[in-house]
Every structure is written in C-alpha cells, then in structure tokens.
Design a protein around this motif. Structure first.
Motif, PDB file in Angstrom:
ATOM      1  N   PRO A  76       0.815  -1.229   0.000  1.00 35.31           N
ATOM      2  CA  PRO A  76       0.000   0.000   0.000  1.00 35.31           C
ATOM      3  C   PRO A  76       0.843   1.271   0.000  1.00 35.31           C
ATOM      4  O   PRO A  76       0.400   2.305  -0.504  1.00 35.31           O
ATOM      5  N   ASN A  77       2.044   1.192   0.557  1.00 36.10           N
ATOM      6  CA  ASN A  77       2.914   2.364   0.538  1.00 36.10           C
ATOM      7  C   ASN A  77       3.415   2.666  -0.868  1.00 36.10           C
ATOM      8  O   ASN A  77       3.834   3.791  -1.161  1.00 36.10           O
ATOM      9  N   GLU A  78       3.380   1.658  -1.737  1.00 35.18           N
ATOM     10  CA  GLU A  78       3.799   1.825  -3.125  1.00 35.18           C
ATOM     11  C   GLU A  78       2.655   2.305  -4.008  1.00 35.18           C
ATOM     12  O   GLU A  78       2.828   3.216  -4.828  1.00 35.18           O
ATOM     13  N   VAL A  79       1.468   1.722  -3.842  1.00 36.57           N
ATOM     14  CA  VAL A  79       0.349   2.011  -4.748  1.00 36.57           C
ATOM     15  C   VAL A  79      -0.695   2.941  -4.147  1.00 36.57           C
ATOM     16  O   VAL A  79      -1.566   3.431  -4.857  1.00 36.57           O
ATOM     17  N   GLY A  80      -0.633   3.158  -2.829  1.00 41.80           N
ATOM     18  CA  GLY A  80      -1.579   4.051  -2.182  1.00 41.80           C
ATOM     19  C   GLY A  80      -2.855   3.346  -1.739  1.00 41.80           C
ATOM     20  O   GLY A  80      -3.169   2.242  -2.180  1.00 41.80           O
ATOM     21  N   ALA A  81      -3.573   3.996  -0.860  1.00 45.08           N
ATOM     22  CA  ALA A  81      -4.842   3.453  -0.376  1.00 45.08           C
ATOM     23  C   ALA A  81      -5.868   3.459  -1.505  1.00 45.08           C
ATOM     24  O   ALA A  81      -5.877   4.341  -2.366  1.00 45.08           O
ATOM     25  N   GLY A  82      -6.724   2.457  -1.501  1.00 44.42           N
ATOM     26  CA  GLY A  82      -7.770   2.385  -2.522  1.00 44.42           C
ATOM     27  C   GLY A  82      -7.280   1.936  -3.879  1.00 44.42           C
ATOM     28  O   GLY A  82      -7.949   2.161  -4.901  1.00 44.42           O
ATOM     29  N   PHE A  83      -6.118   1.270  -3.923  1.00 50.55           N
ATOM     30  CA  PHE A  83      -5.587   0.788  -5.204  1.00 50.55           C
ATOM     31  C   PHE A  83      -6.572  -0.134  -5.910  1.00 50.55           C
ATOM     32  O   PHE A  83      -7.207  -0.996  -5.298  1.00 50.55           O
ATOM     33  N   ALA A  84      -6.718   0.055  -7.215  1.00 53.35           N
ATOM     34  CA  ALA A  84      -7.507  -0.833  -8.062  1.00 53.35           C
ATOM     35  C   ALA A  84      -6.732  -1.071  -9.345  1.00 53.35           C
ATOM     36  O   ALA A  84      -6.307  -0.107 -10.001  1.00 53.35           O
ATOM     37  N   PRO A  85      -6.500  -2.336  -9.722  1.00 55.75           N
ATOM     38  CA  PRO A  85      -5.725  -2.607 -10.941  1.00 55.75           C
ATOM     39  C   PRO A  85      -6.431  -2.080 -12.181  1.00 55.75           C
ATOM     40  O   PRO A  85      -7.650  -2.068 -12.257  1.00 55.75           O
ATOM     41  N   TYR A  86      -5.653  -1.634 -13.146  1.00 52.15           N
ATOM     42  CA  TYR A  86      -6.141  -1.071 -14.389  1.00 52.15           C
ATOM     43  C   TYR A  86      -6.884   0.258 -14.184  1.00 52.15           C
ATOM     44  O   TYR A  86      -7.604   0.704 -15.067  1.00 52.15           O
ATOM     45  N   SER A  87      -6.688   0.866 -13.017  1.00 50.87           N
ATOM     46  CA  SER A  87      -7.282   2.172 -12.742  1.00 50.87           C
ATOM     47  C   SER A  87      -6.262   3.097 -12.091  1.00 50.87           C
ATOM     48  O   SER A  87      -6.024   4.206 -12.569  1.00 50.87           O
ATOM     49  N   THR A  88      -5.639   2.626 -11.007  1.00 51.41           N
ATOM     50  CA  THR A  88      -4.694   3.447 -10.261  1.00 51.41           C
ATOM     51  C   THR A  88      -3.342   3.517 -10.980  1.00 51.41           C
ATOM     52  O   THR A  88      -2.824   2.507 -11.438  1.00 51.41           O
ATOM     53  N   GLY A  89      -2.803   4.707 -11.069  1.00 50.67           N
ATOM     54  CA  GLY A  89      -1.431   4.850 -11.542  1.00 50.67           C
ATOM     55  C   GLY A  89      -1.215   4.578 -13.010  1.00 50.67           C
ATOM     56  O   GLY A  89      -0.215   3.958 -13.380  1.00 50.67           O
ATOM     57  N   GLY A  90      -2.117   5.060 -13.873  1.00 44.94           N
ATOM     58  CA  GLY A  90      -1.906   4.848 -15.299  1.00 44.94           C
ATOM     59  C   GLY A  90      -3.055   5.362 -16.140  1.00 44.94           C
ATOM     60  O   GLY A  90      -3.971   6.027 -15.647  1.00 44.94           O
ATOM     61  N   ARG A  91      -3.023   5.018 -17.424  1.00 42.44           N
ATOM     62  CA  ARG A  91      -4.058   5.467 -18.358  1.00 42.44           C
ATOM     63  C   ARG A  91      -4.295   4.387 -19.398  1.00 42.44           C
ATOM     64  O   ARG A  91      -3.464   3.504 -19.620  1.00 42.44           O
ATOM     65  N   TRP A  92      -5.446   4.492 -20.070  1.00 40.85           N
ATOM     66  CA  TRP A  92      -5.777   3.591 -21.166  1.00 40.85           C
ATOM     67  C   TRP A  92      -5.321   4.199 -22.485  1.00 40.85           C
ATOM     68  O   TRP A  92      -5.575   5.367 -22.762  1.00 40.85           O
ATOM     69  N   VAL A  93      -4.649   3.386 -23.290  1.00 42.51           N
ATOM     70  CA  VAL A  93      -4.223   3.805 -24.620  1.00 42.51           C
ATOM     71  C   VAL A  93      -4.582   2.694 -25.610  1.00 42.51           C
ATOM     72  O   VAL A  93      -4.687   1.529 -25.248  1.00 42.51           O
TER      73      VAL A  93
END
Length: 248
Positions: A76-93
């Motif tokens: 959690p310290n890496e991805v943050g609270a409330g992490f959700a794959p394919y949503s947190t920390g990126g974008r759709w291309v």
C-alpha cells in the motif's frame, strides 16, 4: 515468517461447486523463499515467471493462497490506499491489440499484461502470475456516455463483480483512477451499458480488445492516445495483418 489468516469463499466455475477456504494459513515470502506456482491447471513457473518474482518483490509481498498458489500483493505504501488494478497509476491507450493499460510504475509491464488480478476479502487486490501476454486482462462495457472494465480472475475462479466505470470523456485521460465514478453507481451503470469488445481466445480463457477506438473518438471528441510499439510473445497477428486479404 508470520502467519497469514483469511476466510475466502469462491465459486469454482469448472465444477459448479463452492470451495470454502476457512482459516487458511500461509507466509509472506521473500524472493529466496518463492516456490513454484501450482494450481489444478498449471505446472511449475517458467523462467519468465521467476523474473516477475524478482522484479515485483521490492514492491510488495508474495503470499501462498490455498487452492490458488502464489500471488503478489502490492505494498500500500507503493500504490496508495484504494488501489484498483487497471485504474490506479496509469491510463488507457489504444494499440493494434486492443486497449492496453499504460502504467506509471516501472514494474507495471508485468502485472498489467501477464496474469490476472482478483479481490480478496482480507487482503484486497492480489495478482496471480502467468506467462501469457495480453494488452489487458479485462472485460469491457460501453454505452450512454460511460465506459466500464473489470479485471478477469484466474482460470476457473469466479470472485464476483468488480466493475469500474468512468465517463467516456474521462476514459483516455492520464491518471484515469482519479476520474472513477462512485461505487454506489455501479449497479445503475451496469444497466445503462452493454458488453463490448471482441473476445480473443487465450491459452486459458480469453482477453477482450474493448470498444473500438474510432467509436471512443467519436463519443469523446478527443484524439485517442496510442501505445508505444510492442511485440507480444503470443505471436498473434495485429488487427491490420488479420484483416489483410490473403494473396492467391
């Protein structure tokens, strides 16, 4: 190594029977302790999987889940609270292979293109490793100005619905996770959208190309961002190659 206890209830789709894992115990492992991934359908990890082990170890924990095998839980310290794959920390291309998640994390090339994500009651999102590439292991919904996606669970396991939705206007924005619609609206948005996208048969299950980029561009009035060049190991033809006429 400390004990890990959880209570998980899954429906195994292959046998239409419910398997309850009660008071299961495992250990959080370091790279030197990592063992083979073994499930009812797969054998030991191949060399590429060993590389995932070492790459991801600094950013989370490897945990052995009964009846599932080894999974990776991001810190959690890496991805943050409330992490959700394919949503947190990126974008759709967009790519020739379908919509792909372009991660902001240097380790994102592994868990967002290989393996599957699923949500556990006590640990949150965990990643089940596999060595088959896809642009994104998700299913898609589309309609009435909304886009939704759901991570595909490991083969033979159904963990319930985990859909995420955004307004179509925000779909191609950077940091798409900051534009998610409230979870309280998911059932409403499920009724307003329909399944979309071509299912591509994989070694285990399928992956989904998602909505057509041209349709997204028309609906949003925005240029669709394109992925960087990629050469997937699956060896499947790109859309252009697949639609080209065969020489006689």
């Amino acid at each position: 190594m400390g004990p890990w206890h959880t209570r998980v209830r899954w429906l195994r789709t292959g046998g239409v029977t419910v398997i309850a894992i009660l008071a299961a115990s495992g250990c959080v492992m370091g790279p030197e302790d990592f063992g083979p991934q073994v499930t009812s359908k797969t054998g030991s990890l191949t060399q590429p999987m060993s590389q995932f082990r070492e790459e991801l170890a600094p950013y989370g924990d490897w945990v052995n889940l009964p009846d599932v095998g080894w999974v990776w839980r991001p810190d959690p310290n890496e991805v943050g609270a409330g992490f959700a794959p394919y949503s947190t920390g990126g974008r759709w291309v967009s790519s020739d292979w379908g919509w792909t998640f372009e991660s902001d994390w240097e380790w994102g090339h592994a868990p967002f293109h290989y393996g599957r994500w699923f949500n556990t009651p006590s640990m949150g999102w965990v990643w089940w490793p596999d060595n088959e590439w896809a642009p994104a292991w998700v299913d898609w919904r589309w309609g009435n100005g909304f886009v939704g996606w759901q991570p595909l669970a490991p083969p033979g396991i159904n963990t319930g619905l985990s859909w995420t939705f955004v307004s179509a206007n925000n779909f191609v924005q950077p940091d798409v996770g900051s534009h998610l619609l409230p979870e309280s609206r998911v059932q409403e948005l499920m009724r307003q959208t329909q399944p979309v996208g071509e299912h591509v048969v994989a070694r285990e299950g399928h992956w989904n190309r998602g909505p057509e980029p041209a349709e997204v561009a028309r609906a949003t009035g925005q240029e669709v961002p394109r992925s960087k060049p990629m050469t997937p190991p699956t060896g499947q033809p790109t859309r252009a190659e697949a639609s080209a006429p065969v020489s006689q």
